[in-house]
Design a protein around this motif. Structure first.
Motif, PDB file in Angstrom:
ATOM      1  N   ARG A 327      16.777  -3.795   0.115  1.00 49.83           N
ATOM      2  CA  ARG A 327      17.476  -4.764  -0.725  1.00 49.83           C
ATOM      3  C   ARG A 327      18.422  -5.649   0.078  1.00 49.83           C
ATOM      4  O   ARG A 327      19.148  -5.182   0.953  1.00 49.83           O
ATOM      5  CB  ARG A 327      18.287  -3.996  -1.784  1.00 49.83           C
ATOM      6  N   THR A 329      21.769  -7.424   0.772  1.00 53.90           N
ATOM      7  CA  THR A 329      23.125  -6.969   0.449  1.00 53.90           C
ATOM      8  C   THR A 329      24.133  -7.870   1.142  1.00 53.90           C
ATOM      9  O   THR A 329      23.909  -8.324   2.256  1.00 53.90           O
ATOM     10  CB  THR A 329      23.339  -5.512   0.917  1.00 53.90           C
ATOM     11  N   TYR A 393      19.837  -6.607   5.173  1.00 54.18           N
ATOM     12  CA  TYR A 393      18.897  -5.895   4.320  1.00 54.18           C
ATOM     13  C   TYR A 393      19.156  -4.403   4.477  1.00 54.18           C
ATOM     14  O   TYR A 393      19.330  -3.907   5.589  1.00 54.18           O
ATOM     15  CB  TYR A 393      17.445  -6.206   4.699  1.00 54.18           C
ATOM     16  N   ALA A 394      19.178  -3.696   3.359  1.00 54.27           N
ATOM     17  CA  ALA A 394      19.363  -2.251   3.437  1.00 54.27           C
ATOM     18  C   ALA A 394      18.166  -1.622   4.137  1.00 54.27           C
ATOM     19  O   ALA A 394      17.041  -2.100   4.009  1.00 54.27           O
ATOM     20  CB  ALA A 394      19.496  -1.668   2.035  1.00 54.27           C
ATOM     21  N   THR A 413      28.453  -1.918  -1.717  1.00 48.28           N
ATOM     22  CA  THR A 413      27.243  -1.167  -1.972  1.00 48.28           C
ATOM     23  C   THR A 413      27.568   0.299  -1.697  1.00 48.28           C
ATOM     24  O   THR A 413      28.742   0.654  -1.512  1.00 48.28           O
ATOM     25  CB  THR A 413      26.075  -1.669  -1.097  1.00 48.28           C
ATOM     26  N   CYS A 428      17.605   1.658   0.431  1.00 52.33           N
ATOM     27  CA  CYS A 428      17.296   1.125  -0.902  1.00 52.33           C
ATOM     28  C   CYS A 428      16.021   0.303  -0.812  1.00 52.33           C
ATOM     29  O   CYS A 428      15.836  -0.449   0.155  1.00 52.33           O
ATOM     30  CB  CYS A 428      18.436   0.259  -1.424  1.00 52.33           C
ATOM     31  N   GLU A 432      15.250  -2.800  -6.014  1.00 56.08           N
ATOM     32  CA  GLU A 432      16.348  -2.138  -6.706  1.00 56.08           C
ATOM     33  C   GLU A 432      17.672  -2.511  -6.053  1.00 56.08           C
ATOM     34  O   GLU A 432      17.699  -3.231  -5.051  1.00 56.08           O
ATOM     35  CB  GLU A 432      16.160  -0.615  -6.675  1.00 56.08           C
ATOM     36  N   HIS A 433      18.791  -2.037  -6.609  1.00 53.84           N
ATOM     37  CA  HIS A 433      20.078  -2.227  -5.969  1.00 53.84           C
ATOM     38  C   HIS A 433      20.960  -1.022  -6.293  1.00 53.84           C
ATOM     39  O   HIS A 433      20.751  -0.329  -7.291  1.00 53.84           O
ATOM     40  CB  HIS A 433      20.738  -3.528  -6.415  1.00 53.84           C
ATOM     41  N   TRP A 435      24.645   0.511  -7.114  1.00 53.89           N
ATOM     42  CA  TRP A 435      25.899   0.082  -7.719  1.00 53.89           C
ATOM     43  C   TRP A 435      26.548   1.275  -8.388  1.00 53.89           C
ATOM     44  O   TRP A 435      25.969   2.367  -8.458  1.00 53.89           O
ATOM     45  CB  TRP A 435      25.652  -1.048  -8.718  1.00 53.89           C
ATOM     46  N   GLU A 446      20.129   4.524  -9.914  1.00 50.38           N
ATOM     47  CA  GLU A 446      19.599   4.242  -8.576  1.00 50.38           C
ATOM     48  C   GLU A 446      20.441   4.924  -7.510  1.00 50.38           C
ATOM     49  O   GLU A 446      19.926   5.627  -6.633  1.00 50.38           O
ATOM     50  CB  GLU A 446      19.544   2.728  -8.321  1.00 50.38           C
TER      51      GLU A 446
END
Length: 506
Positions: A327, A329, A393-394, A413, A428, A432-433, A435, A446
């Protein structure tokens, strides 16, 4: 697309219906179905004048067409169809600023069929014709983009009242014309295709035009700087996009064609796609093929070629799982935060294509790579009141290690600290994300699901499939709390939360 909403003042209603103020007063008393006025929806509370009464122009215009006394003032295509009329005739193709059009001579005058679904097109075209004092064309019809009971749905605007749009029936226009009307699927509504049609002729066979993504990918695939597996990946994605585009046209033709056949509507499909060039054979996406494509896309994403930047941006939107990035970020680059601690190990580097996708539209201070996860990182410059940011990016997984998850830090994050002292953004997947906090009915399953997996195996690639079912209720409840930025949650707290049964609902 829909019918544009226009409101008329009392004076404008009088002008439309050609009645005096006294006649206006009598209308609702003589006609119980006369549209009721309403408060002006565009009136602002701070305007010095009080809100006036206005009428919905479309409702009023249709009412007039259905009311014998005012029928000649109402919508042309809502009036009763003339009983004895001569068959209409096709006047041919017209180029217009609003899209390709065909004109039809009918007993009520010329009707222009505008082959577009652009919002407001019927009214705009009618306004232009009215300004030209064109007395031949009485009505402009544009496509609504959906199906009606008698064929494709239409939006109409009369040149006598060009600001007012209303819905029209395909069957009514066909009755006035005296023959089936042509319809083109969206991607084939091009001037060079529409102008070829004539009544009674077979459907024109035309190529579906390439879209920008396909064109950019094919251009990149011709770049000799890319190695063979990268060119294969580029071509395969371009072919997939092409197939989907052509399949969309075929589906549209089937839906509208089946509807016309089932209800015996007076519609003919005027153009079809060239089936001899479809479908293009693409690589079947089994595990081996996925590995080949992923290898090619990794080469593209880490390239410094300008073509690679556009291609990587397309791939991130079209099939992000082919790229080794999670994801997107962004977090503020502040001293004393977990992000600042993580940034100490980053290595400065020259930008690659994937760095360019991170930095799009931002003022960049420097480019980095995380030596432990190979994740690209960008540091932006301060922008007005907003301080510098870390963009990254994760990772999809954390690097191989025998250590364990030591704690979780919540800052922008979810961050993971390990027993050997390392700090990582939590893994991740792209879609998705992560939180925390009250999600107004949604719950941060998640984050709970990812942390649950990492507590057992720090280096396993995380999966977020069915996270809403598989996340432990206790961890979900923990992350559902409103933690402050920078809050650190220890391993012991996380394990205890995981073992805590959910609170029963009362």
């Amino acid at each position: 697309m829909g019918v544009s909403t226009v409101y008329l003042s009392k004076t404008e209603v009088q002008d439309l219906l050609k009645v005096s103020p006294f006649g206006m007063w009598r209308l609702p008393r003589q006609h119980k179905d006369f549209p009721a006025p309403q408060d002006d929806p565009h009136h602002r509370a701070f305007d010095p004048e009080p809100a006036g009464q206005v009428w919905d122009a479309t409702a009023l215009y249709l009412w007039a067409a259905e009311t014998p006394e005012f029928r000649h003032r109402g919508a042309h295509l809502a009036r009763p169809v003339p009983g004895q009329r001569q068959p209409g005739r096709h006047l041919g193709y017209r180029d217009t600023p609003h899209g390709p059009a065909t004109d039809w001579h009918t007993g009520i005058g010329v009707i222009r069929m505008l082959h577009t679904t652009d919002s407001g097109a019927a009214s705009s075209a009618a306004i232009d014709l009215a300004a030209e004092s064109n007395r031949e064309i009485v009505t402009v019809c544009a496509l609504y983009g959906d199906l009606g009971h008698t064929g494709p749905a239409l939006v109409a605007a009369d040149t006598a009242q060009p600001r007012i749009e209303y819905e029209a029936r395909w069957g009514d226009v066909a009755d006035l014309v005296g023959q089936p009307l042509p319809w083109w699927p969206g991607l084939l509504r091009r001037p060079e295709v529409v102008r070829q049609w004539q009544p009674g002729a077979a459907a024109v066979v035309a190529q579906v035009p390439a879209e920008d993504r396909e064109t950019a990918l094919r251009k990149a695939a011709r770049n000799p700087a890319f190695r063979a597996d990268a060119r294969t990946a580029l071509t395969n994605m371009a072919d997939q996009i092409r197939n989907q585009r052509v399949e969309g046209v075929a589906s549209e033709i089937k839906i509208f064609g089946d509807h016309a056949a089932r209800l015996q509507t007076r519609m003919v499909v005027a153009a079809r796609h060239d089936e001899s060039t479809h479908p293009i054979e693409v690589l079947e996406e089994d595990d081996d093929v996925e590995d080949v494509l992923a290898t090619g896309w990794r080469a593209i994403a880490t390239s410094t070629q300008p073509d690679a930047v556009v291609a990587t941006d397309i791939a991130l939107g079209y099939h992000p799982h082919l790229l080794p990035y999670g994801r997107f970020t962004d977090v503020l680059a502040k001293q004393g935060t977990v992000a600042e601690r993580w940034s100490r190990r980053l290595t400065m580097c020259d930008p690659t294509a994937v760095h360019a996708t991170l930095a799009e539209g931002k003022q960049v201070e420097a480019f980095f790579v995380d030596p432990l996860t190979d994740m690209p990182v960008v540091r932006t410059k301060a922008d007005g009141s907003k301080g510098p940011q870390w963009l990254f990016y994760a990772p999809l997984a954390l690097p191989a290690s025998r250590d364990e998850l030591a704690s979780v830090v919540l800052y922008g994050t979810v961050w993971i600290t390990t027993t050997d002292g390392q700090v990582h953004p939590a893994p991740c997947t792209p879609g998705e994300h992560l939180w925390w906090g009250d999600g107004w009915g949604d719950r941060p399953t998640e984050a709970a699901h990812v942390v649950n997996q990492l507590l057992d195996d720090l280096t396993r690639p995380v999966s977020l499939r069915y996270h809403w079912d598989n996340a432990p209720a206790g961890l979900t409840a923990l992350f559902n709390e409103e933690h402050k930025q920078g809050t650190e949650v220890t391993r012991a707290t996380l394990l205890h939360a995981r073992m805590t049964p959910p609170t029963p609902r009362r």
